[in-house]
Motif scaffolding. Structure first.
Motif, mmCIF file in Angstrom:
data_model
loop_
_atom_site.group_PDB
_atom_site.id
_atom_site.type_symbol
_atom_site.label_atom_id
_atom_site.label_comp_id
_atom_site.label_asym_id
_atom_site.label_seq_id
_atom_site.Cartn_x
_atom_site.Cartn_y
_atom_site.Cartn_z
ATOM 1 N N ALA A 23 0.829 -1.211 0.000
ATOM 2 C CA ALA A 23 0.000 0.000 0.000
ATOM 3 C C ALA A 23 0.859 1.257 0.000
ATOM 4 O O ALA A 23 0.529 2.243 -0.668
ATOM 5 C CB ALA A 23 -0.928 -0.006 1.208
ATOM 6 N N LEU A 24 1.974 1.231 0.718
ATOM 7 C CA LEU A 24 2.865 2.388 0.738
ATOM 8 C C LEU A 24 3.522 2.605 -0.620
ATOM 9 O O LEU A 24 3.675 3.745 -1.073
ATOM 10 C CB LEU A 24 3.925 2.211 1.821
ATOM 11 N N VAL A 26 2.210 1.789 -3.511
ATOM 12 C CA VAL A 26 1.151 2.315 -4.383
ATOM 13 C C VAL A 26 0.929 3.803 -4.107
ATOM 14 O O VAL A 26 0.784 4.608 -5.034
ATOM 15 C CB VAL A 26 -0.150 1.509 -4.207
ATOM 16 N N ALA A 27 0.909 4.187 -2.840
ATOM 17 C CA ALA A 27 0.713 5.600 -2.484
ATOM 18 C C ALA A 27 1.877 6.460 -2.972
ATOM 19 O O ALA A 27 1.663 7.577 -3.468
ATOM 20 C CB ALA A 27 0.547 5.738 -0.978
ATOM 21 N N ALA A 30 1.536 6.900 -6.681
ATOM 22 C CA ALA A 30 0.415 7.767 -7.047
ATOM 23 C C ALA A 30 0.667 9.229 -6.694
ATOM 24 O O ALA A 30 -0.103 10.100 -7.107
ATOM 25 C CB ALA A 30 -0.859 7.287 -6.353
ATOM 26 N N ALA A 31 1.726 9.516 -5.965
ATOM 27 C CA ALA A 31 1.994 10.890 -5.528
ATOM 28 C C ALA A 31 2.277 11.831 -6.687
ATOM 29 O O ALA A 31 1.980 13.016 -6.610
ATOM 30 C CB ALA A 31 3.156 10.903 -4.543
ATOM 31 N N ALA A 51 3.661 12.528 3.744
ATOM 32 C CA ALA A 51 4.134 11.137 3.696
ATOM 33 C C ALA A 51 3.924 10.453 5.045
ATOM 34 O O ALA A 51 3.526 9.284 5.104
ATOM 35 C CB ALA A 51 5.597 11.091 3.290
ATOM 36 N N VAL A 54 0.157 9.749 5.445
ATOM 37 C CA VAL A 54 -0.240 8.614 4.608
ATOM 38 C C VAL A 54 0.234 7.306 5.240
ATOM 39 O O VAL A 54 -0.503 6.324 5.284
ATOM 40 C CB VAL A 54 0.303 8.782 3.170
ATOM 41 N N THR A 55 1.468 7.301 5.736
ATOM 42 C CA THR A 55 2.011 6.112 6.385
ATOM 43 C C THR A 55 1.190 5.714 7.598
ATOM 44 O O THR A 55 0.854 4.540 7.783
ATOM 45 C CB THR A 55 3.479 6.356 6.786
ATOM 46 N N ILE A 58 -2.284 4.340 6.442
ATOM 47 C CA ILE A 58 -2.195 2.972 5.925
ATOM 48 C C ILE A 58 -1.969 1.991 7.068
ATOM 49 O O ILE A 58 -2.572 0.917 7.102
ATOM 50 C CB ILE A 58 -1.077 2.867 4.864
#
Length: 67
Positions: A23-24, A26-27, A30-31, A51, A54-55, A58
């Motif tokens: 997931a990280l 992918v994020a 996508a940034a 960041a 987001v971390t 997730i």
């Protein structure tokens, strides 16, 4: 899952870590910019805060689904 609680803990830990890393990745993809370069080389505090948020997001999602 299995009869052993310790084996279950190890299994769910590995599953959670794999889900978190995927997931990280992918994020970060996508940034739209290189997150590492923005944080480390350009010392962009705003990118570091995003960041980190987001971390944490997730990690909370993975932890709640594994629980």
């Amino acid at each position: 899952m299995t009869g052993s609680p310790i084996l279950n803990a190890i299994l769910f830990t590995c599953l959670g870590l794999v889900a978190f890393v995927v997931a990280l990745a992918v994020a970060a993809r996508a940034a739209g910019f290189d997150v590492r370069k923005a944080i480390v080389e350009e010392r962009n505090v705003a990118a570091a805060i995003v960041a980190g948020a987001v971390t944490l997001g997730i990690a909370w999602i993975v932890a709640s689904t594994m629980h």
